[in-house]
Design an enzyme around this catalytic site. Structure first.
Site, PDB file in Angstrom:
ATOM      1  N   GLY A 353      27.297  65.744  63.259  1.00 28.94           N
ATOM      2  CA  GLY A 353      26.527  67.018  63.050  1.00 28.94           C
ATOM      3  C   GLY A 353      27.239  68.031  61.985  1.00 28.94           C
ATOM      4  O   GLY A 353      28.276  67.654  61.428  1.00 28.94           O
ATOM      5  N   GLY A 355      28.176  72.041  61.182  1.00 30.16           N
ATOM      6  CA  GLY A 355      28.199  73.215  61.970  1.00 30.16           C
ATOM      7  C   GLY A 355      28.490  74.348  60.769  1.00 30.16           C
ATOM      8  O   GLY A 355      28.439  73.785  59.527  1.00 30.16           O
ATOM      9  N   GLY A 356      28.552  75.675  61.284  1.00 28.44           N
ATOM     10  CA  GLY A 356      28.645  76.676  60.284  1.00 28.44           C
ATOM     11  C   GLY A 356      29.894  76.421  59.396  1.00 28.44           C
ATOM     12  O   GLY A 356      29.890  77.215  58.340  1.00 28.44           O
ATOM     13  N   PHE A 357      30.968  75.812  60.012  1.00 29.82           N
ATOM     14  CA  PHE A 357      32.243  75.718  59.121  1.00 29.82           C
ATOM     15  C   PHE A 357      32.409  74.296  58.454  1.00 29.82           C
ATOM     16  O   PHE A 357      33.431  74.171  57.839  1.00 29.82           O
ATOM     17  CB  PHE A 357      33.159  75.845  60.392  1.00 29.82           C
ATOM     18  CG  PHE A 357      33.310  77.491  60.829  1.00 29.82           C
ATOM     19  CD1 PHE A 357      33.781  78.427  59.758  1.00 29.82           C
ATOM     20  CD2 PHE A 357      32.745  77.629  61.838  1.00 29.82           C
ATOM     21  CE1 PHE A 357      33.913  79.668  60.539  1.00 29.82           C
ATOM     22  CE2 PHE A 357      32.759  79.056  62.498  1.00 29.82           C
ATOM     23  CZ  PHE A 357      33.353  80.070  61.542  1.00 29.82           C
ATOM     24  N   GLY A 358      31.552  73.390  58.619  1.00 24.79           N
ATOM     25  CA  GLY A 358      31.479  72.186  57.941  1.00 24.79           C
ATOM     26  C   GLY A 358      30.963  70.998  58.990  1.00 24.79           C
ATOM     27  O   GLY A 358      30.706  71.113  60.042  1.00 24.79           O
ATOM     28  N   VAL A 360      30.926  67.546  61.006  1.00 26.51           N
ATOM     29  CA  VAL A 360      31.727  67.002  62.229  1.00 26.51           C
ATOM     30  C   VAL A 360      31.677  65.567  62.196  1.00 26.51           C
ATOM     31  O   VAL A 360      30.437  64.953  62.351  1.00 26.51           O
ATOM     32  CB  VAL A 360      31.500  67.493  63.532  1.00 26.51           C
ATOM     33  CG1 VAL A 360      32.181  67.265  64.737  1.00 26.51           C
ATOM     34  CG2 VAL A 360      31.442  69.142  63.545  1.00 26.51           C
ATOM     35  N   LYS A 374      36.472  68.119  62.528  1.00 26.14           N
ATOM     36  CA  LYS A 374      35.820  68.939  61.574  1.00 26.14           C
ATOM     37  C   LYS A 374      36.331  69.137  60.298  1.00 26.14           C
ATOM     38  O   LYS A 374      37.484  69.424  60.078  1.00 26.14           O
ATOM     39  CB  LYS A 374      35.765  70.279  62.375  1.00 26.14           C
ATOM     40  CG  LYS A 374      34.640  71.385  61.709  1.00 26.14           C
ATOM     41  CD  LYS A 374      34.842  72.617  62.503  1.00 26.14           C
ATOM     42  CE  LYS A 374      34.474  72.706  63.957  1.00 26.14           C
ATOM     43  NZ  LYS A 374      33.506  73.410  64.264  1.00 26.14           N
ATOM     44  N   ASP A 471      30.534  83.795  68.344  1.00 26.75           N
ATOM     45  CA  ASP A 471      29.155  82.856  68.296  1.00 26.75           C
ATOM     46  C   ASP A 471      28.890  81.900  69.370  1.00 26.75           C
ATOM     47  O   ASP A 471      28.766  80.636  69.663  1.00 26.75           O
ATOM     48  CB  ASP A 471      29.446  82.186  66.968  1.00 26.75           C
ATOM     49  CG  ASP A 471      28.181  81.427  66.635  1.00 26.75           C
ATOM     50  OD1 ASP A 471      26.985  81.883  67.000  1.00 26.75           O
ATOM     51  OD2 ASP A 471      28.095  80.305  65.621  1.00 26.75           O
TER      52      ASP A 471
END
Ligand SMILES: *[C@@H]1O[C@H](CO)[C@@H](O)[C@H](O)[C@H]1NC(C)=O
Ligand SMILES: *[C@@H]1O[C@H](CO)[C@@H](O)[C@H](O)[C@H]1NC(C)=O
Ligand SMILES: *[C@@H]1O[C@H](CO)[C@@H](O)[C@H](O)[C@H]1NC(C)=O
Ligand SMILES: *[C@@H]1O[C@H](CO)[C@@H](O)[C@H](O)[C@H]1NC(C)=O
Length: 670
Positions: A353, A355-358, A360, A374, A471
């Protein structure tokens, strides 16, 4: 000489004409609507009519002066000849346009409503009102108008979801402004090329809570599934379009972080899907939403990094001595080649998937251990030393309810975080899926709530470093094979270089709907902001409903107000997810609901700490205080005349099923 004079004169007149005509076209206000309720008529030469003339001309001159878009006026001595008036200009228009709009309004209003004792006229640029009753700081949700823009929107479900979030956010921002213009604009990305523009404004004389109530009424009244539209009452207005309809250079828009997806350490998921509905366009959504999220996050990361460099407010590792730090860091290091082999060179099949940071990826190390990797967006802006320190620090956080950070990889441009792999995807994957949520019976849900509480307590207090998650949401709760919850994505603010220890931040991380009001509105971050998110999360787990799914069908109600209403009405079990079919403990459900409501209280000081929450969950003899009305309690317009419960006295009577005094109806006539 004559001809030259004539040419000059002609040129002068022409230029004059041009400038005049351009001035008038620019300033002519766009008429929207008027309203003059049919009450006692005013005869053309009565005293009241003369009072009105005086009132309107004083409003007109106030608008020409330094009124900052709002002024009220009164004229005449006593009733029935006293008149009250005010005007409000749209937050982004300048004095000239405002003044022009009010001047036009003072003429038009007597034309539209020639013999009425109270009238309202709406323009795109301003609202002008007068009445023989006091109107100053009186909130009105009647009459209420809705005006759709022509054209249906593509992907209406996703659009309405985004609109709901943007409208919620813009309403929160506008009503949170304590003095001056109660005006806010929020921009969100709908597709990669299309932006959603939203605006909310209340009359500057309204109280924040009245402003909020008014905005909720107009938001609930907005046209559905259209490309644009607006709704307004005499005291507030909202509008949305897919083009900029306000002066974007005169106002600073707040970007909306998409409430999406997941920063799943495992499992692809559909962050936008509401319970009970299936959504085919998930992948498109993620594709569209992620770049924006990343862009926004990178922006603030860059800012923070810059600030930490310049002001040295950043605290590098507060604990461990130098030597042990070094060895720890070494032991956490993975080689890029190892990770590439483990993840099949970050193949698409291995992608879990975004995520907000990159992104995975799932992987398997040579020793057979399964990992989730990640891949951090390249320009996180963090220095190498700082990055290592922070990873080492976050890797020290070990708790059965935290997804464990195993290490990192730092080679060339690549920054990777390596986590333990958690097999059962994340909570939202189960909770908001019509089939899978049946697997979450009450005892599992209770275990999940308790586990999250313990993990959060560890982050807040038990670990050596006070970590604020920022978050917390269902997609950040991973589930292991026994459905034990493991919190993921904690410490990202540290790893990304944002300062955890500062109380105030201008950059909001997090997902709307789970953000506490003080964080969303004023950037104030504390452990109590996490408690707020925990409260929302708990309510979602109990109800099986997504907080952000309330907008479309429930008249502006949200999950907290829905739960609160049932709580006040003595019907707490009605909010329980109907999919929970097995036996459940009424006491546990009520207790969790109680804790959820304590968590979403407006004042952070009223919210319990995670330590008290864990205590409340483990010891059933602990007495819980009564929750106050949740933040942004959304009253429907039909209930606007009801009193708000302000006093302790009224709130202390709010548990009707536990005391015999069924007097709630006195406090809340319905
Ligand atoms: C408006 O008011 C006048 C005078 O009171 C009354 O005769 C008339 O019926 C009213 N019209 C409506 C539509 O209520
Ligand atoms: C009201 O105005 C009309 C004309 O507009 C005038 O004929 C009449 O005398 C006036 N009545 C009073 C009481 O001033
Ligand atoms: C505006 O309204 C307030 C509250 O009623 C009042 O105190 C103030 O005098 C009004 N201003 C004018 C110019 O009438
Ligand atoms: C927009 O706002 C800017 C800054 O206040 C102003 O200079 C400009 O004239 C405005 N544009 C319009 C079309 O009103």
């Amino acid at each position: 000489m004559n001809s030259r004079f004539i040419i000059s004169l002609a040129l002068f007149l022409f230029l004059n004409f041009l400038s005049n005509s351009s001035r008038t076209t620019e300033a002519a206000p766009t008429y929207l609507e008027h309203h003059c309720p049919n009450t006692t008529l005013v005869s053309p030469n009565s005293t009241y009519r003369f009072t009105l003339n005086a009132l309107l001309s004083s409003l007109s001159s106030a608008a020409a002066g330094d009124a900052d878009g709002f002024a009220n006026a009164t004229a005449g001595k006593d009733a029935p000849d006293r008149a009250y008036g005010l005007f409000l200009c749209r937050g982004d228009v300048g004095t000239a346009t405002c003044s022009e709009c009010v001047a036009t309004g003072t003429k038009d209003i007597l034309r539209w409503c020639p013999d009425k004792r109270s009238s309202v006229v709406w323009y795109d640029e301003c609202i002008l009102r007068y009445s023989d009753q006091t109107i100053y700081s009186v909130m009105e949700t009647v009459p209420i108008y809705a005006m759709p823009d022509t054209g249906d929107v593509a992907e209406p479900d996703r659009f309405m979801q985004l609109l709901g979030e943007a409208m919620n956010y813009v309403a929160v921002r506008a009503s949170g402004i304590e003095s001056g213009k109660k005006f806010a604009v929020v921009e969100a990305s709908f597709t990669s090329s299309q932006k959603l523009y939203t605006l909310a404004q209340c009359s500057s004389d309204l109280k924040g809570s009245d402003c909020n109530t008014c905005l909720r009424a107009v938001i609930a009244n907005l046209p559905q599934r259209k490309r644009g539209g607006r709704s307004f009452t005499p005291t507030c207005t909202v509008r949305f379009e897919l083009f900029p309809f306000y002066n974007t250079s005169a106002v600073e828009a707040t970007p909306l972080l998409p409430s999406s997806p997941p920063a799943p350490v495992n499992g692809p998921k559909d962050g936008f899907t509401c319970a009970g509905k299936s959504n085919k366009s998930t992948t498109i959504i993620i594709a569209a939403a992620i770049p924006v999220g990343i862009a926004v996050i990178l922006l603030f990361v860059a800012c923070f990094w810059h600030r930490s460099k310049t002001t040295k407010t950043y605290e590098v590792v507060q604990a461990e001595g130098g030597t042990s730090e070094l060895t720890t860091t070494e032991s956490l290091l993975y080689h890029l080649a190892t990770i590439q082999a483990a993840t099949n060179n970050f193949s698409h099949q291995n992608k879990l998937g975004e995520g907000g940071f990159g992104a995975v990826f799932r992987g398997r190390l040579p020793n057979g251990q399964e990992i989730a990797v990640k891949k951090l967006s390249k320009s996180s802006g963090q220095g190498v030393g700082e990055f290592k320190n922070e990873v080492a620090l976050v890797a020290k956080l070990q708790h059965q309810n935290l997804a464990r950070l195993l290490g990192f990889c730092l080679e060339g441009e690549e920054k990777l975080l390596v986590y333990e792999f958690v097999p059962n995807k994340s909570l939202d994957y189960f909770l908001f899926d019509p089939d899978k949520r049946r697997q979450l019976d009450w005892s599992r849900r209770y275990k999940i709530i308790s586990g999250i509480a313990r993990g959060m307590l560890y982050l807040h207090e038990d670990s050596r470093f006070r970590i604020i998650h920022r978050d917390l949401k269902p997609s950040n709760i991973l589930l292991d094979s026994d459905m034990n919850p493991k919190i993921s994505d904690f410490g990202m603010a540290r790893i990304f270089g944002a300062d955890q220890t500062r109380a105030k931040t201008n950059h909001i991380v997090g997902t709307f709907g789970y953000l506490s009001p003080e964080y969303a509105m004023r950037g104030q971050i504390s452990a109590k902001s996490d408690v707020y998110s925990f409260g929302v999360l708990t309510l979602e787990i109990i109800c099986g409903k997504k907080n952000s799914c309330f907008f479309q069908s429930d008249g502006g109600e949200n999950l907290a107000s829905y739960a609160w209403k049932h709580w006040r009405a003595g019907t707490p079990l009605e909010v329980l997810d109907p999919f929970i079919s097995n036996a459940y403990s009424i006491d546990e459900v009520v207790r969790c609901l109680h804790i959820g409501l304590l968590g979403v209280q407006e004042d952070p000081a009223d919210r319990p700490t995670m330590a008290s929450i864990v205590l409340m969950l483990t010891s059933h003899s602990v007495k819980l205080s009564q929750p106050r009305q949740p933040a942004f309690f959304l009253q429907r317009s039909t209930e606007r005349q009801l009193k708000e419960p302000e006093s302790d006295e009224s709130t202390s009577r709010s548990m009707p099923w536990s005391n015999n005094e069924m007097s709630v109806t006195e406090v809340y006539p319905r």
